[in-house]
Design a protein around this motif. Structure first.
Motif, mmCIF file in Angstrom:
data_model
loop_
_atom_site.group_PDB
_atom_site.id
_atom_site.type_symbol
_atom_site.label_atom_id
_atom_site.label_comp_id
_atom_site.label_asym_id
_atom_site.label_seq_id
_atom_site.Cartn_x
_atom_site.Cartn_y
_atom_site.Cartn_z
ATOM 1 N N GLN A 25 6.476 -9.145 13.336
ATOM 2 C CA GLN A 25 6.207 -8.512 12.049
ATOM 3 C C GLN A 25 5.186 -7.389 12.215
ATOM 4 O O GLN A 25 5.280 -6.347 11.550
ATOM 5 C CB GLN A 25 5.696 -9.546 11.048
ATOM 6 C CG GLN A 25 6.672 -10.671 10.769
ATOM 7 C CD GLN A 25 7.950 -10.189 10.115
ATOM 8 O OE1 GLN A 25 7.916 -9.579 9.052
ATOM 9 N NE2 GLN A 25 9.080 -10.435 10.762
ATOM 10 N N ASN A 66 23.937 -9.005 7.837
ATOM 11 C CA ASN A 66 22.645 -8.978 7.170
ATOM 12 C C ASN A 66 21.585 -9.232 8.238
ATOM 13 O O ASN A 66 21.787 -10.048 9.136
ATOM 14 C CB ASN A 66 22.557 -10.041 6.085
ATOM 15 C CG ASN A 66 23.420 -9.710 4.883
ATOM 16 O OD1 ASN A 66 23.930 -8.600 4.746
ATOM 17 N ND2 ASN A 66 23.605 -10.684 4.005
ATOM 18 N N LYS A 125 18.102 -12.317 16.983
ATOM 19 C CA LYS A 125 17.241 -12.687 15.859
ATOM 20 C C LYS A 125 15.770 -12.718 16.270
ATOM 21 O O LYS A 125 15.417 -13.196 17.347
ATOM 22 C CB LYS A 125 17.640 -14.068 15.323
ATOM 23 C CG LYS A 125 19.116 -14.208 14.940
ATOM 24 C CD LYS A 125 19.507 -13.294 13.791
ATOM 25 C CE LYS A 125 18.882 -13.737 12.489
ATOM 26 N NZ LYS A 125 19.355 -12.888 11.358
ATOM 27 N N ASP A 166 14.843 -8.490 13.563
ATOM 28 C CA ASP A 166 16.161 -8.593 14.199
ATOM 29 C C ASP A 166 16.570 -7.243 14.780
ATOM 30 O O ASP A 166 16.217 -6.186 14.246
ATOM 31 C CB ASP A 166 17.227 -9.026 13.187
ATOM 32 C CG ASP A 166 16.997 -10.436 12.651
ATOM 33 O OD1 ASP A 166 16.131 -11.144 13.184
ATOM 34 O OD2 ASP A 166 17.701 -10.807 11.695
ATOM 35 N N GLN A 172 13.503 -2.529 7.533
ATOM 36 C CA GLN A 172 13.464 -3.371 6.348
ATOM 37 C C GLN A 172 14.657 -4.306 6.417
ATOM 38 O O GLN A 172 15.510 -4.174 7.290
ATOM 39 C CB GLN A 172 13.501 -2.560 5.054
ATOM 40 C CG GLN A 172 14.780 -1.789 4.822
ATOM 41 C CD GLN A 172 14.587 -0.300 4.971
ATOM 42 O OE1 GLN A 172 14.479 0.199 6.080
ATOM 43 N NE2 GLN A 172 14.535 0.396 3.866
ATOM 44 N N LYS A 173 14.696 -5.279 5.525
ATOM 45 C CA LYS A 173 15.814 -6.205 5.520
ATOM 46 C C LYS A 173 17.105 -5.452 5.234
ATOM 47 O O LYS A 173 17.129 -4.523 4.421
ATOM 48 C CB LYS A 173 15.599 -7.289 4.461
ATOM 49 C CG LYS A 173 14.476 -8.253 4.791
ATOM 50 C CD LYS A 173 14.361 -9.341 3.731
ATOM 51 C CE LYS A 173 13.247 -10.318 4.063
ATOM 52 N NZ LYS A 173 13.135 -11.396 3.042
ATOM 53 N N ASP A 200 20.925 -5.758 3.862
ATOM 54 C CA ASP A 200 21.915 -6.561 3.140
ATOM 55 C C ASP A 200 23.080 -5.667 2.753
ATOM 56 O O ASP A 200 23.130 -4.488 3.133
ATOM 57 C CB ASP A 200 21.296 -7.242 1.915
ATOM 58 C CG ASP A 200 20.672 -6.248 0.927
ATOM 59 O OD1 ASP A 200 21.106 -5.070 0.900
ATOM 60 O OD2 ASP A 200 19.766 -6.646 0.179
ATOM 61 N N GLU A 241 17.219 -9.631 9.145
ATOM 62 C CA GLU A 241 15.837 -9.815 8.712
ATOM 63 C C GLU A 241 14.925 -8.897 9.529
ATOM 64 O O GLU A 241 15.320 -8.369 10.584
ATOM 65 C CB GLU A 241 15.415 -11.268 8.897
ATOM 66 C CG GLU A 241 16.233 -12.272 8.090
ATOM 67 C CD GLU A 241 16.005 -12.150 6.599
ATOM 68 O OE1 GLU A 241 14.865 -11.814 6.196
ATOM 69 O OE2 GLU A 241 16.963 -12.389 5.838
ATOM 70 N N LEU A 242 13.687 -8.720 9.054
ATOM 71 C CA LEU A 242 12.714 -7.953 9.820
ATOM 72 C C LEU A 242 12.504 -8.600 11.184
ATOM 73 O O LEU A 242 12.288 -9.807 11.280
ATOM 74 C CB LEU A 242 11.381 -7.877 9.079
ATOM 75 C CG LEU A 242 11.313 -6.977 7.847
ATOM 76 C CD1 LEU A 242 9.918 -7.026 7.241
ATOM 77 C CD2 LEU A 242 11.682 -5.553 8.189
ATOM 78 N N ASN A 286 8.019 -1.089 0.517
ATOM 79 C CA ASN A 286 9.249 -1.673 -0.027
ATOM 80 C C ASN A 286 9.395 -1.486 -1.535
ATOM 81 O O ASN A 286 10.329 -2.036 -2.134
ATOM 82 C CB ASN A 286 9.323 -3.170 0.310
ATOM 83 C CG ASN A 286 9.604 -3.408 1.785
ATOM 84 O OD1 ASN A 286 10.535 -2.844 2.346
ATOM 85 N ND2 ASN A 286 8.773 -4.225 2.422
#
Length: 241
Positions: free
Chosen positions: A22, A203, A17, A208, A151-152, A154, A205-206, A50
């Motif tokens: 960023q 899933n 993580k 990870d 990008q994220k 999911d 996050e940015l 995005n």
């Protein structure tokens, strides 16, 4: 013992993580935007990365101008600023621990930036092991795959599908096929190794990063969204072998 280290060696993979900043991710996003503006004479900015309008634009170019899109995609593969994200100090530190290295005896090989289009099946990979594409080490334990989303991630945009502990099978036989020159080659393994097996997916996050043993059985996640799934993929190998 570090949980990531335990998960990696037990299951064959782990998600680290927030290991990339960023700014590092945005730097790669901006290169994609800038290259699109250059190749397609467009005027997008980083804030558009995005947004659907940017992804719809790319999807239309991929369909209507495949040669131009291919040039856009190919130009990103060797961009030095995108490639440099794999030499992040924090990322290297984690991989050195996993490969039992005390110094930077690492080779970063087979670098790839993937751009998986919405609903794409042409370049989606069926169940396989990365070790079947990569035969440069004497000991397959020396190869760690890094999967870095830009990008994220999911369930709609499609995380990787992984089978825990499948790396314990070692390198498996496979059949190599390719539908046509525009499709990705498939190194398919016998279905007995993945049918009716429990699938792990994450899933993310940015920032990870997913780290995976090159022998883990996995497949591409289905992109059910309306956006391209941009990911950086590379294989980190101990140069002691």
């Amino acid at each position: 013992m570090n949980k990531n280290f335990k998960d990696y060696h037990l299951n064959g993979f782990c998600v680290i993580k927030n290991i990339l900043s960023q700014n590092q991710i945005k730097k790669c996003q901006k290169i994609i935007i800038d290259r699109a503006n250059l190749d397609f004479k467009s005027s997008f900015n980083l804030n558009d990365y995005n947004l659907n309008k940017f992804h719809n634009f790319l999807f239309k170019k991929r369909k209507d101008e495949p040669k131009k899109f291919s040039h856009f995609y190919s130009s990103l593969q060797t961009n030095i600023n995108i490639f440099s994200i794999t030499s992040s100090v924090k990322l290297k530190s984690q991989i050195k621990k996993i490969l039992y290295l005390k110094k930077d005896f690492l080779s970063c090989s087979d670098f790839l930036l993937r751009a998986d289009a919405p609903g794409d099946i042409r370049n989606s990979l069926d169940w396989h092991q990365d070790s079947s594409y990569f035969k440069r080490t004497k000991d397959l334990k020396d190869c760690c795959v890094a999967w870095i989303p830009l990008q994220k991630i999911d369930h709609r945009i499609g995380p990787l599908n992984l089978i825990a502990k499948s790396h314990l099978h070692g390198g498996l036989p496979f059949d190599r096929t390719q539908k046509d020159r525009f499709s990705s080659p498939q190194n398919r393994i016998n279905k007995k190794h993945y049918e009716k097996k429990k699938i792990s997916k994450f899933n993310m996050e940015l920032g990870d990063v997913l780290l995976m043993d090159s022998k883990v059985i996995h497949s591409s996640g289905k992109n059910l969204s309306k956006k391209f799934r941009f990911t950086i993929l590379t294989r980190m190998v101990s140069t002691l072998n």
